[in-house]
Write a protein that holds these residues in place. Sequence first.
Motif, PDB file in Angstrom:
ATOM      1  N   THR A 204     -64.120 -44.312  56.730  1.00 45.02           N
ATOM      2  CA  THR A 204     -64.460 -45.572  56.065  1.00 45.02           C
ATOM      3  C   THR A 204     -63.498 -45.852  54.913  1.00 45.02           C
ATOM      4  N   GLY A 205     -62.253 -45.355  55.068  1.00 41.18           N
ATOM      5  CA  GLY A 205     -61.240 -45.601  54.050  1.00 41.18           C
ATOM      6  C   GLY A 205     -60.597 -46.968  54.201  1.00 41.18           C
ATOM      7  N   ARG A 206     -59.360 -47.080  53.724  1.00 38.52           N
ATOM      8  CA  ARG A 206     -58.667 -48.377  53.749  1.00 38.52           C
ATOM      9  C   ARG A 206     -58.116 -48.732  55.122  1.00 38.52           C
TER      10      ARG A 206
ATOM     11  N   LYS B 140     -64.261 -41.704  49.139  1.00 42.89           N
ATOM     12  CA  LYS B 140     -65.719 -41.703  49.226  1.00 42.89           C
ATOM     13  C   LYS B 140     -66.117 -42.472  50.480  1.00 42.89           C
ATOM     14  N   GLY B 141     -67.199 -42.078  51.060  1.00 40.14           N
ATOM     15  CA  GLY B 141     -67.629 -42.697  52.299  1.00 40.14           C
ATOM     16  C   GLY B 141     -67.955 -41.657  53.352  1.00 40.14           C
ATOM     17  N   VAL B 142     -67.565 -41.909  54.597  1.00 43.09           N
ATOM     18  CA  VAL B 142     -67.949 -41.052  55.715  1.00 43.09           C
ATOM     19  C   VAL B 142     -66.753 -40.824  56.636  1.00 43.09           C
TER      20      VAL B 142
ATOM     21  N   GLY C 273     -63.705 -51.877  59.178  1.00 40.42           N
ATOM     22  CA  GLY C 273     -62.995 -51.163  58.127  1.00 40.42           C
ATOM     23  C   GLY C 273     -62.784 -49.695  58.452  1.00 40.42           C
ATOM     24  N   GLY C 274     -61.725 -49.134  57.879  1.00 33.40           N
ATOM     25  CA  GLY C 274     -61.420 -47.738  58.105  1.00 33.40           C
ATOM     26  C   GLY C 274     -60.513 -47.539  59.305  1.00 33.40           C
TER      27      GLY C 274
ATOM     28  N   ASN D 289     -56.130 -35.981  57.562  1.00 35.08           N
ATOM     29  CA  ASN D 289     -55.629 -37.288  57.137  1.00 35.08           C
ATOM     30  C   ASN D 289     -56.775 -38.212  56.738  1.00 35.08           C
ATOM     31  N   SER D 290     -57.826 -38.217  57.554  1.00 31.36           N
ATOM     32  CA  SER D 290     -58.961 -39.084  57.256  1.00 31.36           C
ATOM     33  C   SER D 290     -59.626 -38.695  55.937  1.00 31.36           C
TER      34      SER D 290
END
Length: 510
Positions: free
Chosen positions: A171-173, A149-151, A224-225, A142-143
């Motif tokens: 580090t998504g929405r 993009k991100g971690v 965030g995330g 899911n993550s």
Amino acid sequence: MSDPDMSMPQSPDRQVTQTRAALLGHDMRNAISDILSGLELSDLSSMDYAMAQQLRAVQSAARQLARLSDEVLALVSGEALPSDTGPAVIQLPEFLQELANRWPTSAANPVGLTLKMGADLPRLIGTPERALERALVNIIGNSMKHTPKGVVTLGVTLDSHEALRFTVRDTGRGFSDEALARLFELGGRPAASATPGTGMGLHIVRELVDRIRGRLDIANAPDGGAQVSIILPRTAWAPGVSLQSAENAPPDLTGKTVLVAEDNLTNQLLIRQMLETLGARCMVAADGEQALNLLRRLPIDLALVDIEMPRLSGLDVITSWRADETSKGADRLPILAVTAFVLSSNRAQIYDAGADAILAKPIMSLESFGQAIAALLAKFGTPPQVACEQTALEGTLHLDRLLALAGEAHGRELMSRLIQDFATVSMGIERALTNMDYAEMRAHTHVLISLAGAVGSSTLQGKAEQLNDAANSNDNGVISKIAPGAVDDLAEIRNWLAQQNETRFGEERA
């Protein structure tokens, strides 16, 4: 009156479904077995890092696919799988590393998965592996899906109260208000979500975490995330760990001749390598007729027989050989059937033919392979085992159980009492040995029998019993021979308990 559902015969449609499920399951397991066997034999060290990581990801996914295919097939056919809720053991660092291998960083997948393990993690945990693996795979998947993009990080730590925490952070929405409101619902994905999916992931995770007696923490991270944690209290992960012992050590097959009847070249090579690692001499047969001829011509100590082979099936090989044994009055040869068939009807047919045990393909590891052979040989009363050096310390299982039963409030007091009791007994036995005081030796070894059993030291417990018997019969010779070793073991355990007390409760050594 019997249950009407149990007494009614199966419908023709149901029987057809089960038959088709058995055939499909067999082909699925053969295909997965070929993938895993090929990967096991590949020399990943000779490849560049990125390619090796990709193949490790395929290998990890294939292993999970093998386990999931068993569950799907069981659901379709009505078969029962062994429970995934009973005692289990996971080698935690290896489990986590294999999990991380599923998501390597590459040009096509720039996110990847970063694994961060705490320095004080337990080496082994007693948690059902399939349930924990599926829960983490769903959370990480899911993550990844919501982090273009991100971690994405999997952090594993041991909390102050020895709760084991698995935290997946991205580090998504993060979670929308609607997603949080519909958390754990079946199909709970928000209608406005632009990310593809079914909304089943966290519903599945919740059921799996309940199964392993854990709890979930889900929140948006302050910076965030999303952040999802599986928290296993000590009572969930500590009890039930079964450390390797003489009963489940890999067998030593030195001097044994083993027949491998297998038509697949990759499987031949893999099984032969495993057997040679265990010390065996191997004879390989590529079909059923060749296998039966080798059995009739050569002295064989153990036979591994694939069920599906050309010219003569494995079932025919086993049936014919058992008939030969009966006619000659020969001793029974241990036979392990190696097969992709997993339904009980198939297993019954294999046992009826004369097999002594069944090993399902794909063979997942040398450990499971060795344990299957050791269990088979144990039935014949000759389980050759690798010699294990005996020490006073045999793992933390019993101490884990004691502290889990005592609970957080009383664990510290219990540990202090154990340390004091072992100190008292140790000084008493040393004093009795110096003065050759049989009464004092009897008194302290009587207490030591219980103490050693409480922390799981069967070695020291056995010495305490011998010393107690010798003190009762005034046998100075036995006491002089055994007591010094018992004193050394006591010193080892006292030092270990002090280390455990310092690690678990932050107590300074006296």
